[in-house]
Design an enzyme around this catalytic site. Structure first.
Site, short mmCIF file in Angstrom:
data_model
loop_
_atom_site.label_atom_id
_atom_site.label_comp_id
_atom_site.label_asym_id
_atom_site.label_seq_id
_atom_site.Cartn_x
_atom_site.Cartn_y
_atom_site.Cartn_z
N PHE A 241 2.03 -3.42 3.84
CA PHE A 241 2.44 -4.71 4.39
C PHE A 241 3.96 -4.86 4.25
O PHE A 241 4.57 -4.30 3.35
CB PHE A 241 1.78 -5.84 3.60
N CYS B 29 0.80 -1.24 0.00
CA CYS B 29 0.00 0.00 0.00
C CYS B 29 0.82 1.27 0.00
O CYS B 29 0.26 2.37 0.02
CB CYS B 29 -0.98 -0.04 1.16
N GLU C 188 -0.20 5.21 13.53
CA GLU C 188 0.08 6.44 12.79
C GLU C 188 -0.09 7.66 13.69
O GLU C 188 0.74 8.57 13.70
CB GLU C 188 -0.85 6.54 11.57
N LYS D 105 -9.94 8.29 3.08
CA LYS D 105 -10.33 6.95 2.60
C LYS D 105 -11.84 6.73 2.68
O LYS D 105 -12.37 5.83 2.03
CB LYS D 105 -9.54 5.88 3.34
N HIS E 233 -2.46 8.15 6.25
CA HIS E 233 -2.72 6.86 5.61
C HIS E 233 -4.12 6.43 6.06
O HIS E 233 -4.92 6.01 5.25
CB HIS E 233 -1.64 5.85 5.98
N HIS F 62 -9.74 2.26 0.48
CA HIS F 62 -8.30 2.05 0.46
C HIS F 62 -7.94 1.48 -0.91
O HIS F 62 -8.24 0.32 -1.21
CB HIS F 62 -7.89 1.09 1.58
#
Lengths: 374, 265
Positions: free
Chosen positions: A361, A141, A280, A298, A269, A303
């Protein structure tokens, strides 16, 4: 995009992709099923490359690239595209049609032009008739935030004069069921930073940016800094205190030559998983305290995975141009344990510098600092 | 054009258990006898991660560990570029099989192992590294794509880089759509300044031209040439033989990537 941001119009809907068995919401781009890639690039036809083509046709992008091609030469423009799953959906479908006796895949599966990660970069390079270096960057991502850093370096090292960067990720079963298996899919539209947030909504997107050397362009958006790091912690869970995130953000600020208080807005994010938003927030609060407005967009896009970096870089650019801090759509009750200044509704506000975060990831982090060139 | 210094090499392939053996084969001092290698043990990973790791990652880590061990850097001192055309075929096969079944039940471990940056993620865990990491793909041009990414990072960040390129054969039925017959992984430590153990200085140029590439080293038997990572070997052959010639790596239509070991001492 900007109108949707201003008017709080989400692109999410109940899952209606393919044979929908999962109870979740998705951001699906309409019409891709009926718009095959044909002609010269017909062998590249797949959902992901259809989405790429749709993205390339927006907002005069092809014309801007054609002009750059005239200016620099096709071989002096790189193509770097982020994707996490490329055209894997073609292979998923082919597995349903295996020969009953031999197990063979159907002969019309064009692996190189669909599933292979490079397919989308190859397609974009050919579609735009560019002949410079190219690669597909795939760090889950953070992929299409990383392309900005890599393109900057290719220009710095004088391999090229300009680069088309972008991100393209399309809906597929691998990510829907994969995130489902990790219990990271929300059953409703994702609610970043909400006290009751319960996971992501998967979206699909294609976004592209033409990067050129910074010796001109008053009034244009500039990439001022980038920071990249690894967590070195876990394959699918973020470091709890966001140690890698903090490193990426600090490097981005350092490269931009900016103190934390020079940032006017942070596009998080903000995936809406409990762990991501917490980590975060922890990292950002240590750097920025509670002074800088932050939000996750988002709730509008879902996402978009490998396309999230460029999608949010483009949102950040729009916000810089229009002096707008977007809110956090769908979020009802802010998680009281989060300590950053997370804004829920949009506000008009002059912006000089915006930070955009993307994490993936494998503990792969990338932060970008964008600003308006004076 | 960019110049980078090569400070360590690691590789693993059939009949090529390490760089020392490969160097002797490429110098013509030893016959190449392709033999199946045992599965690399991924010994640098903690035990719980080692159980879950995919085969392609084991190969990538084996080459990476050798290269870093031969260099003047520790594993936690280098940023990384992981270049693979096809990632992990076994993982892809199991996922697609599960997704074609009525239940569509996917293993969470398989899913996180399916990301293209799986090897990079495991490496950063094993090395305890927070350095930047990029994973990329260029299909048959994957090694060249990785090299240009790593070299531009060495050049513009003045950082020590570990470039790892690897691909393994796909299991059936995927093998039919991507027939890579032999496994291979290679790792190079690339640095901005010469160090005491530096092996070569490589000048890297991208220029307009046909995609024709230099021949694959004749000393190597078997079908290694169909593995994109093995296209590091024409360059490594020059370095093994201490030759100063240019090699053209397989790259892209209309664009050539030329690497030339040059004098630096």
């Amino acid at each position: 995009m900007f109108a949707a941001l201003r008017e709080s119009r989400s692109g999410l809907r109940p899952n209606d992709f393919e044979t929908p068995a999962l109870e979740t919401w998705i951001g699906r781009v309409d019409g891709l099923e009926h718009e095959p890639v044909t002609g010269r690039l017909g062998e590249f036809d797949c959902r992901n490359n259809r989405l790429a083509r749709l993205g390339l046709r927006q907002d005069g992008f092809e014309d801007a690239v054609a002009q750059a091609r005239e200016r620099y030469g096709a071989h002096r423009i790189a193509v770097l595209i982020g994707t996490s799953t490329s055209g894997v959906h073609e292979t998923e479908l082919a597995y349903r049609q295996r020969d009953r006796s031999t197990g063979a895949l159907p002969p019309d599966l064009r692996y190189r032009h669909s599933q292979n990660i490079f397919s989308v970069a190859d397609f974009v390079r050919r579609y735009l008739e560019l002949e410079g270096p190219a690669a597909a960057i795939s760090t889950a991502c953070s992929s299409s935030a990383k392309v900005f850093a890599s393109a900057h370096r290719l220009i710095e090292a004088a391999f090229v004069d300009a680069a088309v960067v972008g991100g393209v990720d399309s809906l597929c079963l691998t990510t829907l069921y994969g995130f489902g298996s990790l219990e990271l899919l929300s059953r409703e539209p994702c609610r970043p930073c909400d006290a009751a947030r319960d996971g992501i909504s998967i979206g699909e997107a294609a976004g592209f940016v033409l990067l050129e050397r910074a010796d001109s362009g008053a009034g244009k958006i500039a990439l001022l800094g980038y920071g990249e790091s690894s967590d070195g912690y876990h394959m699918s869970a973020p470091h709890p205190e966001g140690a890698g995130v903090r490193l990426a953000v600090m490097q981005a600020l350092c490269r931009a030559g900016l103190a934390p208080d020079a940032i006017d807005y942070i596009n998080l994010h903000g995936t809406a998983t409990p762990a991501n938003d917490r980590a975060e927030d922890a990292a950002l609060h240590r750097i920025f305290g509670a002074a800088i407005p932050c939000s996750s967009t988002k709730g509008w896009t879902g996402h978009t995975l490998g396309a999230a970096g460029v999608t949010e870089a483009i949102i950040s650019a729009l916000c810089l141009e229009r002096s707008w801090v977007p809110g956090t759509l769908n979020t009802r009750t802010l998680d009281p344990s989060l300590r950053s200044r997370i804004v829920l509704s949009g506000e008009q506000h002059p912006l000089r510098h915006v930070l955009s975060n993307s994490f993936g990831f494998g503990g792969n982090n990338c932060s970008l600092v964008l600003g308006m060139r004076a | 054009m960019t110049e980078v210094f090569l400070d360590g090499v690691g590789l693993i392939g059939p009949g090529l258990p390490d760089w020392r053996t490969a160097r002797e084969v490429l110098r013509g001092e030893r016959e190449h006898e392709p033999a199946r290698l045992p599965r690399p043990d991924a010994g640098m990973l903690p035990a719980n991660e080692r159980r879950r790791v995919a085969n392609s990652v084991r190969w990538a880590l084996a080459a990476a560990q050798e290269a870093v061990g031969a260099s003047s850097y520790r594993a936690d001192e280098v940023a990384t570029v992981f270049a693979t055309s096809d990632g992990d075929g076994e993982t892809l096969h199991h996922l697609c099989e599960a997704l074609a079944s009525p239940q569509r039940e996917v293993s969470p471990t398989r899913f996180h192992n399916s990301v293209h940056n799986a090897a990079a993620g495991y490496w950063s865990i094993a090395a305890g590294s927070r350095h930047p990491s990029t994973s990329l793909c260029g299909y048959d041009a994957t090694f060249a794509a990785g090299l240009i990414e790593a070299a531009s990072q060495v050049w513009s960040e003045r950082a020590a880089m570990l470039l790892v390129a690897y691909d393994l054969p796909f299991p059936p039925p995927l093998y039919a759509v991507r027939p890579i017959a032999e496994p291979f992984a290679v790792a190079l430590v690339l640095v901005p300044e010469p160090r005491p153990g530096t092996l070569a200085c490589c000048r890297i140029t991208a220029r307009r031209g046909s995609s024709a590439c230099s021949p694959f080293p004749a000393a190597l038997r078997g079908a290694l040439a169909c593995n994109p990572a093995a296209w590091s070997l024409p360059l490594l052959a020059l370095i093994a033989r201490e030759r100063r010639e240019a090699v053209r790596l397989p790259y892209l239509d209309g664009c050539q990537l030329i690497v030339e070991p040059v004098a630096w001492r």
